[in-house]
Write an enzyme that holds these catalytic residues in place. Sequence first.
Site, PDB file in Angstrom:
ATOM      1  N   LYS A  30       0.797  -1.229   0.000  1.00 59.95           N
ATOM      2  CA  LYS A  30       0.000   0.000   0.000  1.00 59.95           C
ATOM      3  C   LYS A  30       0.836   1.289   0.000  1.00 59.95           C
ATOM      4  CE  LYS A  30      -4.603  -1.272   0.921  1.00 59.95           C
ATOM      5  NZ  LYS A  30      -4.531  -2.669   1.408  1.00 59.95           N
ATOM      6  N   SER A  40      -8.290   1.179   9.071  1.00 57.15           N
ATOM      7  CA  SER A  40      -7.774   0.613  10.311  1.00 57.15           C
ATOM      8  C   SER A  40      -6.648  -0.338   9.977  1.00 57.15           C
ATOM      9  CB  SER A  40      -8.884  -0.123  11.049  1.00 57.15           C
ATOM     10  OG  SER A  40      -9.428  -1.097  10.199  1.00 57.15           O
ATOM     11  N   GLU A  59     -10.002 -13.719  -4.010  1.00 56.15           N
ATOM     12  CA  GLU A  59     -10.733 -13.136  -2.881  1.00 56.15           C
ATOM     13  C   GLU A  59     -11.031 -14.201  -1.833  1.00 56.15           C
ATOM     14  OE1 GLU A  59     -13.850  -9.766  -3.875  1.00 56.15           O
ATOM     15  OE2 GLU A  59     -14.270 -11.573  -5.012  1.00 56.15           O
ATOM     16  N   GLY A 115     -16.012 -12.962   1.207  1.00 56.31           N
ATOM     17  CA  GLY A 115     -16.031 -11.607   0.639  1.00 56.31           C
ATOM     18  C   GLY A 115     -15.836 -11.681  -0.862  1.00 56.31           C
ATOM     19  N   ASP A 160     -17.393 -10.320  -3.424  1.00 59.32           N
ATOM     20  CA  ASP A 160     -18.088  -9.279  -4.185  1.00 59.32           C
ATOM     21  C   ASP A 160     -17.499  -9.049  -5.579  1.00 59.32           C
ATOM     22  OD1 ASP A 160     -16.257  -8.373  -1.968  1.00 59.32           O
ATOM     23  OD2 ASP A 160     -16.139  -6.621  -3.273  1.00 59.32           O
ATOM     24  N   SER A 204       1.005  -9.902  -0.776  1.00 57.70           N
ATOM     25  CA  SER A 204       0.719  -8.467  -0.697  1.00 57.70           C
ATOM     26  C   SER A 204       1.045  -7.814   0.631  1.00 57.70           C
ATOM     27  CB  SER A 204      -0.745  -8.212  -1.067  1.00 57.70           C
ATOM     28  OG  SER A 204      -1.596  -8.993  -0.258  1.00 57.70           O
TER      29      SER A 204
HETATM   30  C1  LIG Z   1      -5.346  -3.670   1.021  1.00 57.30           C
HETATM   31  C2  LIG Z   1      -4.760  -5.010   0.887  1.00 57.30           C
HETATM   32  C3  LIG Z   1      -5.183  -5.900  -0.133  1.00 57.30           C
HETATM   33  C4  LIG Z   1      -6.291  -5.574  -1.097  1.00 57.30           C
HETATM   34  O1  LIG Z   1      -5.972  -4.470  -1.924  1.00 57.30           O
HETATM   35  P1  LIG Z   1      -7.098  -3.772  -2.785  1.00 57.30           P
HETATM   36  O2  LIG Z   1      -6.378  -2.748  -3.592  1.00 57.30           O
HETATM   37  O3  LIG Z   1      -8.100  -3.181  -1.846  1.00 57.30           O
HETATM   38  O4  LIG Z   1      -7.727  -4.829  -3.615  1.00 57.30           O
HETATM   39  C5  LIG Z   1      -4.539  -7.122  -0.240  1.00 57.30           C
HETATM   40  N1  LIG Z   1      -3.565  -7.487   0.619  1.00 57.30           N
HETATM   41  C6  LIG Z   1      -3.147  -6.676   1.604  1.00 57.30           C
HETATM   42  C7  LIG Z   1      -2.069  -7.150   2.505  1.00 57.30           C
HETATM   43  C8  LIG Z   1      -3.728  -5.408   1.777  1.00 57.30           C
HETATM   44  O5  LIG Z   1      -3.305  -4.606   2.766  1.00 57.30           O
END
Ligand SMILES: *Cc1c(COP(=O)(O)O)cnc(C)c1O
Length: 288
Positions: A23, A48, A174, A178, A180, A274
């Site tokens: 992020k 959060s 996903e 969840g 969606d 991620s």
């Molecule tokens: C926010 C997040 C996601 C999902 O990202 P989006 O852009 O909302 O699809 C996946 N993995 C981690 C670790 C995140 O913090």
Amino acid sequence: MNQQTGAEVFFKCENLQRGGAFKFRGAYNAIKALSAQKSLKGVVAFSSGNHAQAVALAGREMKLKVVIVMPQDAPAVKITATRGYGAEVVLYDRAHQDREQITRDLAQSRGLEIVPPFDDAMIVAGQGTATKELIEEVGALDYLLVPCGGGGLLSGSAIAAQALSPGVRCIGVEPEAGDDVTRSFRCGSIQSVHNPDTIADGARTSAPGIITFPLIQHYVQDMLTVSDPQLLRTMFYLWERMKIMIEPTGALGAAALMEGLIDVHQKRVGVILSGGNADIKDLSRFLV
Ligand SMILES: *Cc1c(COP(=O)(O)O)cnc(C)c1O
């Protein structure tokens, strides 16, 4: 991992990114673009989770005022971490207050710009740089597996992947509860889910965005879901066998691979891990 799956697997380890998740990429890119406006006093975001830390870090880097709106009952460690990055934390009552309204009011009254979590072109572009780096480093891929919440990471990754590795099959993953984006993808219009019950807290978003959804429809080849038990198995495998510290949401793509949801035999497979901000104390209740 290669032996287990019969594929050639390449991880992009965003658990090692600043702030512990991808992020930072989107937040930095979005705030950098905003800071081109001379009058920018600071930024505000509601989160959060990992978006909060990313905005706090990126804002501090650019010497801006950062305000983060968080629920009163957010884990104390997250509030402390966000404050530790120099942000002012404004708490709200989840049951009685609307966080988006609070964020808009703060933006108005204090002259701050809102940094959205996913539904924004600059956020999408920033998130896509993880895949750009991966493909530049390891070469063309047959598959790319990407965790999906609101779809910022997925749409940016898919755009980068199709540009740098044409013909790649980009698949969003996903949590089952969840689903969606998966349902939206199948039926061609935005579908939502209310407060999904899953350990993948970074993917509890209620619906894909109006910017991210068309991008997903255009650049992503398929969507899959994995269950919480599948996520846990994958997460503990990554912890124990590979020494990769990963959070549940970060394991979504890897779980699709490890649980055999796709035929990847002898294919080159990229997996975006991620994030790594696991709440170990909380997750230890699943240890048997
Ligand atoms: C926010 C997040 C996601 C999902 O990202 P989006 O852009 O909302 O699809 C996946 N993995 C981690 C670790 C995140 O913090």
